[in-house]
Scaffold this active site. Structure first.
Site, PDB file in Angstrom:
ATOM      1  N   LYS A 188     -49.552  30.288 146.933  1.00 30.30           N
ATOM      2  CA  LYS A 188     -48.676  29.298 146.308  1.00 30.30           C
ATOM      3  C   LYS A 188     -47.330  29.189 147.015  1.00 30.30           C
ATOM      4  CE  LYS A 188     -50.672  29.377 141.661  1.00 30.30           C
ATOM      5  NZ  LYS A 188     -50.410  29.546 140.218  1.00 30.30           N
ATOM      6  N   LYS A 193     -61.642  24.596 145.905  1.00 29.75           N
ATOM      7  CA  LYS A 193     -61.773  24.633 144.457  1.00 29.75           C
ATOM      8  C   LYS A 193     -61.240  23.343 143.839  1.00 29.75           C
ATOM      9  CE  LYS A 193     -60.549  27.500 140.465  1.00 29.75           C
ATOM     10  NZ  LYS A 193     -59.781  28.673 140.000  1.00 29.75           N
ATOM     11  N   LYS A 224     -56.067  20.637 139.731  1.00 31.66           N
ATOM     12  CA  LYS A 224     -55.190  19.601 139.188  1.00 31.66           C
ATOM     13  C   LYS A 224     -54.184  19.137 140.227  1.00 31.66           C
ATOM     14  CE  LYS A 224     -54.920  22.487 135.086  1.00 31.66           C
ATOM     15  NZ  LYS A 224     -53.994  23.214 134.226  1.00 31.66           N
TER      16      LYS A 224
END
Length: 332
Positions: A111, A194, A197
């Site tokens: 991230k 994956k 969102k």
């Protein structure tokens, strides 16, 4: 009865991967466990969120969970920020967990990317908050995807070290529950990634708010390869998109990949996609309708979350108080 804690971030609409990998399993687990379901808005702000959007997404996620069958009367559903006990215990765990443990967390590296020095402290330390989320309720089991197993291991390590540091057997070592045939649903645009969102392309995922026409369009446009569907598991080697779509079929039909391969062996993707669309609409359509009904009354959603937070704090408060006593915090 064993207690489950599970959480989901309100950083956008829930999608098919969230439903198949988590929410659907939560509904099933309600029959056998005492469940604490949490919308983890404190985790969400480890990356900047638009405040109005965060509130809207929190309600949307709550609506999706209720529409999918989470029973907020029998079990607990709330948003994390309404129970400050999570943050209080997280600070204790900040002082129990070791820097080396956090340095091994792969999700922070993913991230934060190359700009690690500019990442928030919250993003770095949020595995300790995740440990607190679980252990402030003394949860015994946590439904997790493969990508969260490392964080659960940290929660176990933290519980064990706390117990060792203070010479007690206070916190349980929570066990992972990895369930279902589609715990890791992949992108409709790239079978190696994956479903997320945060993907820029809305065509990469099926959102829980998508209507039948949108689901049909997204599956029609889903990436495939030029070969017919295989007649064996070995035939999926090097074909991630085929594997993903067959796995989605298997999960939606409560079947297996092998059964999906047997059913569609040798058929063209165009034919398979039509049947997959019918199945997806049949499963997700009623949830979509219920979501719209809930979202039409935001005050009712807020009331559910408020009630859930009060019940959550009734569970967590005595556990936190005892943890603070063990640490040596003076309380009147």
């Amino acid at each position: 009865m064993n207690r489950i804690f599970s959480g989901v971030q309100p950083t956008g609409n829930l999608h098919l991967g969230n439903y198949l990998g988590a929410v659907r399993n939560w509904v099933t687990l309600q029959n056998d466990y005492e469940c604490v379901f949490c919308i983890v808005d404190m985790h969400a702000i480890t990356l900047w969120q638009d405040p109005a959007a965060l509130k809207a997404h929190t309600r949307e996620v709550a609506a999706a969970m209720l529409a999918a069958g989470v029973d907020a009367k029998k079990h607990i559903l709330f948003n994390q920020s309404q129970n400050p006990d999570h943050a209080q215990l997280a600070w204790i765990f900040n002082c129990v967990a070791r820097i080396g443990w956090l340095n091994r967390m792969t999700q922070f590296k993913d991230k934060a990317g190359k700009n690690r020095e500019n990442a928030s402290v919250g993003l770095y330390a949020y595995p300790n908050l995740m440990s607190a989320d679980i252990l402030v309720y003394k949860a015994t089991h946590v439904p997790v995807g493969e990508d969260q197993k490392q964080h659960l291991e940290l929660a176990r390590d933290t519980a064990q070290k706390f117990n060792s540091d203070y010479g007690v057997e206070f916190f349980p070592l929570p066990e992972p529950l990895i369930l279902g045939s589609a715990t890791r649903v992949m992108s409709l645009r790239d079978g190696a990634k994956k479903m997320s969102k945060s993907d820029e392309s809305d065509y990469s995922r099926i959102n829980m708010t998508d209507d039948a026409d949108t689901i049909s369009l997204k599956l029609k446009k889903a990436k495939t390869d030029p070969l017919p569907l295989p007649d064996s598991v070995e035939g999926l080697e090097g074909r991630p998109e085929a594997a993903n779509l067959l796995d989605i079929w298997a999960a939606l039909s409560d079947g297996t990949r092998a059964a999906a391969i047997e059913r569609f062996a040798g058929r063209q993707f165009s034919e398979f996609k039509k049947e997959l669309t019918d199945l997806a609409v049949a499963v997700l359509g009623p949830i979509n309708s219920e979501m719209k009904r809930y979202l039409a009354d935001p005050a009712a959603i807020d009331a559910v979350l408020k009630s859930g937070a009060e019940r959550a704090r009734a569970l967590s408060a005595p556990i936190l108080a005892e943890a603070e006593n063990l640490v040596g915090f003076l309380r009147p």
